[in-house]
Design a protein around this motif. Structure first.
Motif, PDB file in Angstrom:
ATOM      1  N   VAL A   1       7.815  -8.087   2.389  1.00 44.03           N
ATOM      2  CA  VAL A   1       7.388  -7.280   3.535  1.00 44.03           C
ATOM      3  C   VAL A   1       5.864  -7.291   3.629  1.00 44.03           C
ATOM      4  O   VAL A   1       5.299  -7.359   4.722  1.00 44.03           O
ATOM      5  CB  VAL A   1       7.909  -5.832   3.426  1.00 44.03           C
ATOM      6  N   GLN A   2       5.188  -7.245   2.469  1.00 44.29           N
ATOM      7  CA  GLN A   2       3.718  -7.210   2.491  1.00 44.29           C
ATOM      8  C   GLN A   2       3.155  -8.448   3.181  1.00 44.29           C
ATOM      9  O   GLN A   2       2.110  -8.393   3.818  1.00 44.29           O
ATOM     10  CB  GLN A   2       3.161  -7.102   1.062  1.00 44.29           C
ATOM     11  N   LYS A   3       3.893  -9.551   3.064  1.00 47.96           N
ATOM     12  CA  LYS A   3       3.418 -10.796   3.687  1.00 47.96           C
ATOM     13  C   LYS A   3       3.675 -10.803   5.186  1.00 47.96           C
ATOM     14  O   LYS A   3       3.166 -11.656   5.896  1.00 47.96           O
ATOM     15  CB  LYS A   3       4.135 -11.986   3.058  1.00 47.96           C
ATOM     16  N   THR A   4       4.517  -9.907   5.667  1.00 42.97           N
ATOM     17  CA  THR A   4       4.848  -9.910   7.097  1.00 42.97           C
ATOM     18  C   THR A   4       4.271  -8.684   7.799  1.00 42.97           C
ATOM     19  O   THR A   4       3.162  -8.702   8.300  1.00 42.97           O
ATOM     20  CB  THR A   4       6.368 -10.024   7.298  1.00 42.97           C
ATOM     21  N   GLU A   5       5.024  -7.582   7.785  1.00 42.48           N
ATOM     22  CA  GLU A   5       4.514  -6.389   8.467  1.00 42.48           C
ATOM     23  C   GLU A   5       5.106  -5.137   7.824  1.00 42.48           C
ATOM     24  O   GLU A   5       6.178  -5.185   7.230  1.00 42.48           O
ATOM     25  CB  GLU A   5       4.909  -6.411   9.948  1.00 42.48           C
ATOM     26  N   MET A   6       4.398  -4.025   7.965  1.00 45.63           N
ATOM     27  CA  MET A   6       4.921  -2.761   7.431  1.00 45.63           C
ATOM     28  C   MET A   6       4.390  -1.599   8.261  1.00 45.63           C
ATOM     29  O   MET A   6       3.361  -1.730   8.929  1.00 45.63           O
ATOM     30  CB  MET A   6       4.515  -2.590   5.971  1.00 45.63           C
ATOM     31  N   GLN A   7       5.105  -0.468   8.200  1.00 47.00           N
ATOM     32  CA  GLN A   7       4.678   0.749   8.892  1.00 47.00           C
ATOM     33  C   GLN A   7       3.944   1.618   7.878  1.00 47.00           C
ATOM     34  O   GLN A   7       4.465   1.865   6.796  1.00 47.00           O
ATOM     35  CB  GLN A   7       5.897   1.537   9.404  1.00 47.00           C
ATOM     36  N   VAL A   8       2.742   2.086   8.226  1.00 48.62           N
ATOM     37  CA  VAL A   8       1.962   2.926   7.309  1.00 48.62           C
ATOM     38  C   VAL A   8       1.757   4.306   7.927  1.00 48.62           C
ATOM     39  O   VAL A   8       1.385   4.419   9.094  1.00 48.62           O
ATOM     40  CB  VAL A   8       0.587   2.293   7.008  1.00 48.62           C
ATOM     41  N   GLN A   9       2.032   5.340   7.134  1.00 44.34           N
ATOM     42  CA  GLN A   9       1.782   6.723   7.579  1.00 44.34           C
ATOM     43  C   GLN A   9       0.963   7.439   6.507  1.00 44.34           C
ATOM     44  O   GLN A   9       0.810   6.926   5.401  1.00 44.34           O
ATOM     45  CB  GLN A   9       3.106   7.479   7.744  1.00 44.34           C
ATOM     46  N   THR A  10       0.467   8.659   6.824  1.00 43.98           N
ATOM     47  CA  THR A  10      -0.252   9.435   5.815  1.00 43.98           C
ATOM     48  C   THR A  10       0.663  10.527   5.271  1.00 43.98           C
ATOM     49  O   THR A  10       1.639  10.917   5.900  1.00 43.98           O
ATOM     50  CB  THR A  10      -1.516  10.083   6.402  1.00 43.98           C
ATOM     51  N   LYS A  11       0.290  11.032   4.058  1.00 41.73           N
ATOM     52  CA  LYS A  11       1.146  12.014   3.380  1.00 41.73           C
ATOM     53  C   LYS A  11       0.395  13.317   3.141  1.00 41.73           C
ATOM     54  O   LYS A  11       0.179  14.087   4.052  1.00 41.73           O
ATOM     55  CB  LYS A  11       1.637  11.399   2.070  1.00 41.73           C
ATOM     56  N   SER A  12      -0.099  13.554   1.878  1.00 42.59           N
ATOM     57  CA  SER A  12      -0.722  14.852   1.548  1.00 42.59           C
ATOM     58  C   SER A  12      -2.048  15.074   2.273  1.00 42.59           C
ATOM     59  O   SER A  12      -2.411  16.194   2.600  1.00 42.59           O
ATOM     60  CB  SER A  12      -0.928  14.964   0.032  1.00 42.59           C
ATOM     61  N   ASN A  13      -2.794  13.991   2.515  1.00 43.39           N
ATOM     62  CA  ASN A  13      -4.007  14.079   3.328  1.00 43.39           C
ATOM     63  C   ASN A  13      -4.243  12.705   3.949  1.00 43.39           C
ATOM     64  O   ASN A  13      -3.438  11.785   3.767  1.00 43.39           O
ATOM     65  CB  ASN A  13      -5.215  14.587   2.518  1.00 43.39           C
TER      66      ASN A  13
END
Ligand code: IPD
Ligand code: CA
Ligand code: CA
Length: 259
Positions: A25-37
């Motif tokens: 997945v790292q080589k293609t695409e991923m969804q990134v969100q934030t957590k505690s800050n």
């Protein structure tokens, strides 16, 4: 009677599968969100991997319990799987190769076995209590560095570093003022594994969680290393701060970290 060999075999297979999946997945695409800050990231792969590992463990051993970074505690069984589905998420999200999957297993509150898998380098660190630590099947042992000036240390900073938790600034400055060589890789599990492998001579960090350290703490001690808290208290993975060393340099690190 606990079958540690089969627990370790399952942990190894799951860490490998989850690690390879994440690498693809790292080589293609991923969804990134934030957590505690806003600095604390989580990706869809962290969540997917944790669910994948938890489902597989509880399907095979329904009487076991599970503690994971993303989903918390499940069950109360005596055998507890402690999982960081990706340790080094910030590196992972930025396309850096320094991250891993970490699975530690406690039985009745004591670490029994654990694995750390780095898919980028295809390195599998593993240990079982009393049976030594291994990297891809080769026995590990910590370094024998005695001289602090010859040592390479590593540390890390928690996501709330702006609040200077547990005197993080003062402790880091104490290392810098002595001119010591210190790295910050961004994966506490790999930091511990690398001390076990003799690549680093010592690691310290405040404010860690059980899933960051469960596998690495056992791999380190099984490789002949020493691990305590900043105040030299007996180590527990639930104790947050940690000093892990080759043993020889432990007292030196304890002294520096007393600020
Ligand atoms: C983090 C990494 C990092 C350490 C942080 C941890 P995560 O874990 O281990 O090296 O400095 O304190 O929270 O968020 O990548 O699983
Ligand atoms: Ca972590
Ligand atoms: Ca994580």
């Amino acid at each position: 009677m606990h079958d540690i060999t089969s627990y370790l075999a399952l942990a190894t297979q799951l860490a490998r599968d989850a690690g390879r999946y994440a690498l693809n997945v790292q080589k293609t695409e991923m969804q990134v969100q934030t957590k505690s800050n806003m600095f604390d990231l989580v990706t869809d792969v962290d969540k997917y991997n944790e669910e994948f590992i938890r489902n597989a463990v509880l399907a095979r051993f329904p009487e076991h319990s599970f503690l994971g970074e993303e989903s918390g505690t499940h069950g109360e069984g005596e055998v507890k799987w402690i999982v960081d589905p990706i340790d080094g998420t910030v590196n992972f999200a930025h396309g850096l190769p320094i991250w891993c999957v970490s699975i530690g297993i406690e039985i009745g509150g004591s670490l029994a076995c654990g694995v750390i898998y780095d898919p980028g380098r295809d390195e599998l660190f593993s240990a079982a209590k009393g049976a030594g630590a291994y990297l891809n099947g080769t026995r590990l042992s910590v370094s024998n560095t005695i001289e602090p000036s010859r040592a390479l240390f590593v540390t890390g900073f928690s996501y709330n570093i702006a609040e200077n938790p547990d005197k993080s600034y003062e402790r880091f400055v104490a290392f810098l003022k002595r001119g010591l060589l210190v790295r910050r890789l961004g994966s506490a599990a790999l930091d511990l594994a690398y001390v076990a492998a003799g690549r680093f001579d010592g690691f310290y960090e405040g404010n860690l969680a059980a899933w960051d350290m469960a596998a690495g703490a056992l791999i380190l001690t099984e490789a002949g290393g020493r691990i305590t808290h900043y105040d030299n208290r007996e180590y527990s993975i639930y104790g947050k701060n940690v000093i892990a060393s080759n043993g020889v340099l432990h007292d030196f690190m304890l002294e520096i970290l007393t600020v």
